[in-house]
Design a protein around this motif. Structure first.
Motif, PDB file in Angstrom:
ATOM      1  N   ALA A  90       1.057   9.081  -5.657  1.00  0.00           N
ATOM      2  CA  ALA A  90       1.192  10.526  -5.132  1.00  0.00           C
ATOM      3  C   ALA A  90       2.153  11.472  -5.734  1.00  0.00           C
ATOM      4  O   ALA A  90       1.895  12.748  -5.820  1.00  0.00           O
ATOM      5  N   ASN A 148      -5.712   8.739   1.986  1.00  0.00           N
ATOM      6  CA  ASN A 148      -4.052   8.486   2.411  1.00  0.00           C
ATOM      7  C   ASN A 148      -3.264   9.157   0.889  1.00  0.00           C
ATOM      8  O   ASN A 148      -2.191   9.789   1.118  1.00  0.00           O
ATOM      9  N   LEU A 149      -3.894   8.739  -0.125  1.00  0.00           N
ATOM     10  CA  LEU A 149      -3.184   9.194  -1.371  1.00  0.00           C
ATOM     11  C   LEU A 149      -3.268  10.780  -1.387  1.00  0.00           C
ATOM     12  O   LEU A 149      -2.204  11.544  -1.668  1.00  0.00           O
ATOM     13  N   THR A 166       0.751   3.830  -2.994  1.00  0.00           N
ATOM     14  CA  THR A 166       0.317   5.055  -2.673  1.00  0.00           C
ATOM     15  C   THR A 166       1.431   6.479  -2.918  1.00  0.00           C
ATOM     16  O   THR A 166       1.212   7.215  -3.612  1.00  0.00           O
ATOM     17  N   SER A 170       0.813  -1.258   0.032  1.00  0.00           N
ATOM     18  CA  SER A 170      -0.156   0.032  -0.041  1.00  0.00           C
ATOM     19  C   SER A 170       0.914   1.370   0.018  1.00  0.00           C
ATOM     20  O   SER A 170       0.580   2.067  -0.808  1.00  0.00           O
ATOM     21  N   LEU A 195      -4.809   0.713  -2.088  1.00  0.00           N
ATOM     22  CA  LEU A 195      -4.969   2.073  -2.120  1.00  0.00           C
ATOM     23  C   LEU A 195      -6.048   2.627  -1.424  1.00  0.00           C
ATOM     24  O   LEU A 195      -7.040   2.203  -1.853  1.00  0.00           O
ATOM     25  N   TYR A 223      -2.616   2.100   7.400  1.00  0.00           N
ATOM     26  CA  TYR A 223      -2.698   1.079   6.486  1.00  0.00           C
ATOM     27  C   TYR A 223      -2.539  -0.156   7.499  1.00  0.00           C
ATOM     28  O   TYR A 223      -3.260  -1.125   7.268  1.00  0.00           O
TER      29      TYR A 223
END
Length: 288
Positions: free
Chosen positions: A95, A152-153, A91, A87, A148, A201
């Motif tokens: 990003a 958080n992204l 991510t 993850s 994902l 996560y």
């Protein structure tokens, strides 16, 4: 003077409110711990609140003597460690380009990610996709669909946007590639945010329950949350009976001990990450 007084009152009210909220989360946990360490007589008499009576570890010995606990613990550990690594990689790699000004169709990609925060493909279509990919009855069925989280992204992307452009420009002038810029400049400066998101996560993977119930039927791949559910929902502990051990235990103490055994490992991680929480979230929320 009046302003100072008002600020003092406001701070005192905040302290009181936050203290009450903290107690509302800590007291139930203390109650469960007390019940898991108490004797059968006092539990049946409903005399346990915040302090154990007839102190003993019989419930823990029983839960930890069950082989399925260790199998489930190992499965949850794999899901948490590997899933968090996947993850974070996905991510961060998503990003970084979305934070670049010259990245084409950036707004369209961001809109795509934001839409998925409010709308999903649905339970049955998701199950069919997992099935067609051959992920049923594998730990990948829990890790890959949750790889994902758009929120958080967005946090990591916003923090990347807040970094000075001069750092990247100087690196480009020195001939640094995009990967080098990411690994040598962005990631070292983003440690608070990275640590915070990684913890988000990790907690999500550790607590994964619904996906395991949907995609896994093999007991050998059962994570801890499913193991805990089986104990909680079976008041007589069902097929977990191991002779005369249960004569000294109650379903309540066994359930409480199982809950603590499931929660304790992830609680041990918090003290090492806690200092990054507020700083990491605030940094990721500075610039949109």
């Amino acid at each position: 003077m009046k302003r100072i007084r008002r600020e003092s009152i406001f701070n005192n009210v905040n302290v009181i409110v936050l203290s009450l909220l903290s107690l509302s989360t800590v007291v139930p946990l203390i109650h469960i711990v007390a019940k898991s360490l108490s004797g059968e007589t006092y539990i049946l008499a409903k005399e346990i609140w915040l302090w154990p009576k007839d102190f003993n570890f019989a419930s823990y010995e029983y839960v930890l003597s069950y082989k399925q606990f260790y199998m489930s613990f190992w499965n949850s550990l794999i899901i948490t460690v590997v899933g968090t690594a996947i993850s974070m990689a996905v991510t961060v790699l998503a990003a970084f380009p979305l934070s670049r000004k010259n990245f084409p169709f950036k707004r369209g990609f961001m809109l795509f990610f934001v839409i998925t925060m409010f709308f999903s493909g649905g339970l049955i279509p998701t199950y069919l996709v997992v099935k067609q990919l051959g992920l049923l009855n594998t730990l990948w069925s829990i890790m890959l669909p949750l790889a994902l989280a758009p929120f958080n992204l967005i946090l990591i992307r916003n923090y990347f946007l807040s970094l000075p452009e001069a750092l990247e420009e100087s690196a480009i002038m020195d001939g640094a590639s995009n990967i080098r810029i990411l690994t040598w400049i962005y990631l070292p400066l983003s440690l608070p945010t990275i640590a915070t998101i990684a913890m988000f996560y990790a907690v999500g993977y550790w607590n994964s329950f619904f996906q395991a119930m949907m995609y896994i039927t093999d007991r050998g791949l059962m994570p801890l949350q499913v193991f805990l559910m089986q104990i909680v929902t079976n008041s007589k502990t069902g097929d977990m009976t191991t002779g005369g051990v249960l004569s000294e235990l109650t379903p309540e103490s066994t359930t409480a001990a199982a809950i603590i055994c499931v929660v304790f490992p992830i609680l041990c991680v918090y003290p090492f990450i806690q200092k990054y929480f507020v700083k990491g979230v605030m940094l990721g929320a500075v610039k949109g």
